[in-house]
Structures are given as structure tokens and as C-alpha cells.
Write a protein that holds these residues in place. Structure first.
Motif, PDB file in Angstrom:
ATOM      1  N   LEU A  29      19.760 -27.183 -17.583  1.00 11.32           N
ATOM      2  CA  LEU A  29      20.306 -28.501 -17.278  1.00 11.32           C
ATOM      3  C   LEU A  29      20.466 -28.749 -15.781  1.00 11.32           C
ATOM      4  CD1 LEU A  29      23.054 -28.751 -20.072  1.00 11.32           C
ATOM      5  CD2 LEU A  29      20.836 -29.935 -20.009  1.00 11.32           C
ATOM      6  N   ASP A  30      20.668 -27.690 -15.021  1.00  9.63           N
ATOM      7  CA  ASP A  30      20.896 -27.861 -13.582  1.00  9.63           C
ATOM      8  C   ASP A  30      19.758 -27.259 -12.770  1.00  9.63           C
ATOM      9  OD1 ASP A  30      22.329 -28.873 -11.468  1.00  9.63           O
ATOM     10  OD2 ASP A  30      23.652 -27.141 -11.254  1.00  9.63           O
ATOM     11  N   ARG A  31      18.558 -27.267 -13.343  1.00 10.53           N
ATOM     12  CA  ARG A  31      17.407 -26.688 -12.655  1.00 10.53           C
ATOM     13  C   ARG A  31      17.003 -27.546 -11.454  1.00 10.53           C
ATOM     14  NH1 ARG A  31      15.710 -29.506 -17.000  1.00 10.53           N
ATOM     15  NH2 ARG A  31      13.970 -30.979 -16.723  1.00 10.53           N
ATOM     16  N   PRO A  32      16.415 -26.951 -10.435  1.00  4.90           N
ATOM     17  CA  PRO A  32      15.898 -27.740  -9.320  1.00  4.90           C
ATOM     18  C   PRO A  32      14.763 -28.641  -9.796  1.00  4.90           C
ATOM     19  CG  PRO A  32      16.039 -25.403  -8.753  1.00  4.90           C
ATOM     20  CD  PRO A  32      16.239 -25.499 -10.228  1.00  4.90           C
ATOM     21  N   SER A  33      14.690 -29.832  -9.238  1.00  6.40           N
ATOM     22  CA  SER A  33      13.623 -30.757  -9.607  1.00  6.40           C
ATOM     23  C   SER A  33      13.341 -31.693  -8.445  1.00  6.40           C
ATOM     24  CB  SER A  33      14.008 -31.576 -10.847  1.00  6.40           C
ATOM     25  OG  SER A  33      13.045 -32.588 -11.102  1.00  6.40           O
ATOM     26  N   ALA A  34      12.066 -31.942  -8.224  1.00  2.00           N
ATOM     27  CA  ALA A  34      11.668 -32.875  -7.167  1.00  2.00           C
ATOM     28  C   ALA A  34      11.659 -34.310  -7.656  1.00  2.00           C
ATOM     29  CB  ALA A  34      10.288 -32.504  -6.646  1.00  2.00           C
TER      30      ALA A  34
ATOM     31  N   HIS B 241      29.545 -36.714 -24.020  1.00  6.35           N
ATOM     32  CA  HIS B 241      30.087 -36.829 -22.661  1.00  6.35           C
ATOM     33  C   HIS B 241      31.377 -37.634 -22.684  1.00  6.35           C
ATOM     34  CE1 HIS B 241      30.331 -38.901 -18.650  1.00  6.35           C
ATOM     35  NE2 HIS B 241      30.256 -37.630 -18.283  1.00  6.35           N
ATOM     36  N   SER B 242      32.422 -37.064 -22.073  1.00  8.01           N
ATOM     37  CA  SER B 242      33.728 -37.727 -22.067  1.00  8.01           C
ATOM     38  C   SER B 242      34.222 -38.044 -20.661  1.00  8.01           C
ATOM     39  CB  SER B 242      34.765 -36.837 -22.770  1.00  8.01           C
ATOM     40  OG  SER B 242      34.861 -35.569 -22.128  1.00  8.01           O
ATOM     41  N   GLY B 243      33.376 -37.803 -19.675  1.00 10.22           N
ATOM     42  CA  GLY B 243      33.779 -38.076 -18.301  1.00 10.22           C
ATOM     43  C   GLY B 243      33.588 -39.541 -17.942  1.00 10.22           C
ATOM     44  N   GLU B 244      33.917 -39.852 -16.709  1.00 10.85           N
ATOM     45  CA  GLU B 244      33.798 -41.230 -16.224  1.00 10.85           C
ATOM     46  C   GLU B 244      32.343 -41.575 -15.944  1.00 10.85           C
ATOM     47  OE1 GLU B 244      35.315 -44.022 -12.457  1.00 10.85           O
ATOM     48  OE2 GLU B 244      35.756 -41.859 -12.499  1.00 10.85           O
ATOM     49  N   LEU B 245      31.971 -42.799 -16.281  1.00 11.89           N
ATOM     50  CA  LEU B 245      30.679 -43.336 -15.878  1.00 11.89           C
ATOM     51  C   LEU B 245      30.928 -44.146 -14.617  1.00 11.89           C
ATOM     52  CD1 LEU B 245      27.701 -43.413 -16.807  1.00 11.89           C
ATOM     53  CD2 LEU B 245      28.220 -45.594 -17.930  1.00 11.89           C
ATOM     54  N   VAL B 246      30.479 -43.634 -13.487  1.00 17.54           N
ATOM     55  CA  VAL B 246      30.718 -44.263 -12.188  1.00 17.54           C
ATOM     56  C   VAL B 246      29.566 -45.223 -11.902  1.00 17.54           C
ATOM     57  CG1 VAL B 246      31.079 -43.881  -9.726  1.00 17.54           C
ATOM     58  CG2 VAL B 246      31.914 -42.191 -11.398  1.00 17.54           C
ATOM     59  N   LEU B 247      29.858 -46.514 -11.982  1.00 12.03           N
ATOM     60  CA  LEU B 247      28.824 -47.531 -11.798  1.00 12.03           C
ATOM     61  C   LEU B 247      28.778 -47.979 -10.339  1.00 12.03           C
ATOM     62  CD1 LEU B 247      29.415 -49.691 -15.000  1.00 12.03           C
ATOM     63  CD2 LEU B 247      27.727 -47.879 -14.647  1.00 12.03           C
ATOM     64  N   ALA B 248      27.597 -47.928  -9.776  1.00 13.74           N
ATOM     65  CA  ALA B 248      27.420 -48.299  -8.371  1.00 13.74           C
ATOM     66  C   ALA B 248      26.398 -49.428  -8.255  1.00 13.74           C
ATOM     67  CB  ALA B 248      26.959 -47.096  -7.558  1.00 13.74           C
ATOM     68  N   SER B 249      26.652 -50.347  -7.345  1.00 14.24           N
ATOM     69  CA  SER B 249      25.731 -51.460  -7.125  1.00 14.24           C
ATOM     70  C   SER B 249      24.463 -50.953  -6.439  1.00 14.24           C
ATOM     71  CB  SER B 249      26.389 -52.516  -6.247  1.00 14.24           C
ATOM     72  OG  SER B 249      26.583 -52.012  -4.927  1.00 14.24           O
ATOM     73  N   ASP B 250      23.449 -51.802  -6.428  1.00 15.12           N
ATOM     74  CA  ASP B 250      22.215 -51.443  -5.736  1.00 15.12           C
ATOM     75  C   ASP B 250      22.497 -51.139  -4.267  1.00 15.12           C
ATOM     76  OD1 ASP B 250      20.929 -51.901  -8.114  1.00 15.12           O
ATOM     77  OD2 ASP B 250      19.775 -53.630  -7.437  1.00 15.12           O
TER      78      ASP B 250
ATOM     79  N   LEU C 259      25.184 -31.835 -18.999  1.00 14.45           N
ATOM     80  CA  LEU C 259      25.632 -30.980 -17.908  1.00 14.45           C
ATOM     81  C   LEU C 259      27.019 -31.367 -17.433  1.00 14.45           C
ATOM     82  CD1 LEU C 259      25.054 -28.830 -15.700  1.00 14.45           C
ATOM     83  CD2 LEU C 259      23.962 -30.654 -14.362  1.00 14.45           C
ATOM     84  N   ALA C 260      27.298 -32.663 -17.341  1.00 17.34           N
ATOM     85  CA  ALA C 260      28.571 -33.130 -16.783  1.00 17.34           C
ATOM     86  C   ALA C 260      29.745 -32.847 -17.698  1.00 17.34           C
ATOM     87  CB  ALA C 260      28.473 -34.627 -16.494  1.00 17.34           C
ATOM     88  N   GLY C 261      29.547 -32.874 -19.020  1.00 18.48           N
ATOM     89  CA  GLY C 261      30.655 -32.614 -19.942  1.00 18.48           C
ATOM     90  C   GLY C 261      31.759 -33.642 -19.814  1.00 18.48           C
TER      91      GLY C 261
END
Length: 328
Positions: free
Chosen positions: A304-309, A233-242, A173-175
Motif C-alpha cells: 500500500l505504501d510502495r514507491p510509485s512515479a 476508512h474512518s479518517g477525515e476526507l480533507v477537501l482542497a480546492s484546485d 493505508l490511511a485507516g
């Protein structure tokens, strides 16, 4: 010529039950699925007997004896009533339980089938407790005629939990856009639904023990790398801490603001369970790429962008990435 094995699947119109029924059909068994018939058709070659396990008389239309009964239910009342009605007519019974029947807190790395179970819950409100209750009751009723199969996380086409397909679907989805991921690498285990169904149909029917049917252990970051490669996927992987994810109210495992497959550090060993008995019993682990390919095709079909709980939405993900970039 020997008569085909008679197999009764309690369910069979949904994901795992359908895959098990289909595998038994492929092996030449006579397969009957007891279900309401509201969740879809039974696999080709199987026969549907309509029965609602929430109602009296659900099993009345089932005739004769069974070489194998497979029950996937998580509802204690369903499991108990099925045993009352069918145990005397079953040569063998396979109970599909879950590794969630075993403790999360304090489990050692490499825990096997003998690790502690969680407290039982006959009400069915607690998933793991319901499964541990079902295991005990089934063993008391069936003894050596019972095999218990405890899957871990299951992946592949048709995943009703909406967990495993998240990452490969999100990268697709992100491309060339960013994707949020945890900076802390962690273990993950997924068994392909096809491998699990094959094990149940080909091996479980001749066993009288407990088998933890868990996937091969790998790291989440390795999983993400393969998913990115598969989708391009060629975009940025944004890594976030816990701590950063917690500040954004982003949780673990499953939920409307969760990153699926992730676990809190304190219970990371839940995804490091031993698959030794499963492998020695004939179980297989296909390459992760095959499971990801199946999941990606399924994600594209379902949207790919369907709503999901069960997963973080793309809109919420992008908002969190913007907030992290601004230091908010």
C-alpha cells in the motif's frame, strides 16, 4: 468439427495483452503470444514465441495464417513492421488504440468515435499522436479487416499505470488517518480490464469499425465514497480546492505528486466520452465495486505504501495536509 480459431497476440506477457490472450484461450482459441518473454509468462494455455520487436527477424518464427491478430503496441515502428510482416497472413486484425488518440481540448461532453484525432506522431514521443498514427496506417493497410478499440482508463488487478488503484489503496493505508482529495467533483470513467479483454476477444474480431471502450461515467466523489466504504476508512476526507492543490504543487492524472483520476477542469470532458457503441456492440460494464475489490487486493499484494512515479506518496500527502491546516 471446426478447427479452433488461430489467434496471435503481439505481446501477451503484460497486463492487457495477457488478459486478452487469456480470454481467447478460455474461448477455445489456439493462442500464440509473440513477446520477449522478459515481462513474465504467457497465460496458461497460450504458447510463447520469443521475439524482440526492436530487432530484425522478430517475426521469423511465426508460421502459417492467423484468424485474428491483436496488437497492443504504442510504438509506431513496431506496429508498422508487424503490418509489413503479417498483414498478408491475417484474416482480421484488432488494433488496441486509446481515447488519447482523440483531442483533449475542446471535446464536447459525450464525444464519440467520430470526434477529432490529435496530430499524428510517427516518432512515438507523444502517446496520443503515436496511437493516431498507428490507426491511420493500420486502416490503410488492412481496410475492412481491421477493428480499432480505443480504451479509456483501465482498472483492476495488475494495473501497470498505478492510477486506478490509488484511491482505494490510499484509504486502506490511511485507516483512521486523513486523506487528501479534490473539493471539485468531476467526471471519471474506468473500464475493468476483464470487461475490456472480453470485448476484444468476443466481439472485436468480427468488427471493422472503431469502438471507444470506455467505462460508465460517474463522479469522482461517488468513486471515493465507494472506496471509503469498501476499505472502512474512518479518517477525515480533507477537501482542497484546485488553487490549494496547485499551491502544494499537486497535479492531475499521473506523476510523483499527482492525484490519479483527476483532470483539470478545462478537459473534464475527456472522462465523459460516449460508451454507446461499445455497449451496443456487446460490451459490458461490471459494477464499480467489483473493480475496486480487485484493485484493492492488488494494492495490498504490491504494498500500500510502495514507491510509485505515478501517484502522490503518503508522506507528501500528509505534509500537504499539514501545510493546508496551517494556512501555508
Amino acid at each position: 468439427m471446426a478447427a479452433p480459431r488461430r489467434v496471435l497476440v503481439l505481446g501477451g506477457t503484460r497486463w492487457l495483452g495477457g488478459a486478452v490472450a487469456a480470454r481467447h484461450v478460455a474461448l477455445g482459441a489456439e493462442v500464440v503470444c509473440l513477446a520477449r518473454g522478459a515481462s513474465g509468462p504467457v497465460p496458461d494455455g497460450a504458447h510463447l514465441v520469443v521475439g524482440d520487436r526492436d530487432r530484425d527477424g522478430a517475426y521469423d518464427a511465426l508460421e502459417g495464417e492467423w484468424d485474428e491478430v491483436v496488437d497492443v503496441s504504442r510504438v509506431p515502428a513496431h506496429a508498422s513492421t508487424a503490418l509489413d510482416e503479417l498483414a498478408g497472413r491475417a484474416r482480421h486484425w484488432t488494433c488496441i488504440s486509446s481515447v488519447s488518440a482523440q483531442r483533449l481540448d475542446g471535446a464536447p461532453v459525450g464525444a464519440d468515435e467520430d470526434d477529432e484525432l490529435v496530430p499524428e506522431d510517427a516518432s512515438g514521443e507523444e502517446y496520443g499522436g503515436a496511437k493516431s498514427w498507428i490507426e491511420r496506417v493500420a486502416r490503410e493497410r488492412l481496410g475492412e479487416r481491421l477493428a480499432i478499440v480505443r480504451p479509456g482508463l483501465i482498472g483492476g488487478r495488475g494495473d501497470e499505470s498505478d492510477r486506478f488503484g490509488y484511491w482505494v489503496g490510499r484509504f486502506a493505508l490511511a485507516g483512521d488517518g486523513p486523506v487528501l482529495a479534490p473539493a471539485r467533483d468531476q467526471p471519471t470513467q474506468t473500464i475493468d480490464v476483464r470487461d475490456l479483454a472480453a470485448f476484444v476477444a468476443e466481439h472485436a474480431w468480427s468488427r471493422s469499425d472503431v469502438v471507444n471502450a470506455v467505462g460508465a461515467e460517474m463522479t469522482l466523489h461517488a468513486h471515493l465514497a465507494m472506496a471509503r466504504e469498501l476499505t472502512g476508512h474512518s479518517g477525515e476526507l480533507v477537501l482542497a480546492s484546485d488553487a490549494e492543490l496547485e499551491a502544494q504543487a499537486i497535479g492531475h492524472w499521473a506523476g510523483p505528486r499527482a492525484l490519479p483520476l483527476t483532470l483539470p477542469a478545462a478537459i473534464a470532458s475527456h472522462a465523459q466520452r460516449s460508451s454507446a457503441r461499445y455497449r451496443s456492440a456487446g460490451g459490458e460494464h461490471r459494477p464499480l465495486r467489483e473493480t475496486l475489490e480487485a484493485a484493492l487486493a492488488d494494492e495490498r499484494e504490491r504494498g500500500l505504501d510502495r514507491p510509485s512515479a505515478a501517484r502522490l506518496s503518503r508522506a507528501d500527502e500528509l505534509a500537504a495536509i499539514d501545510s493546508l491546516a496551517s494556512g501555508a
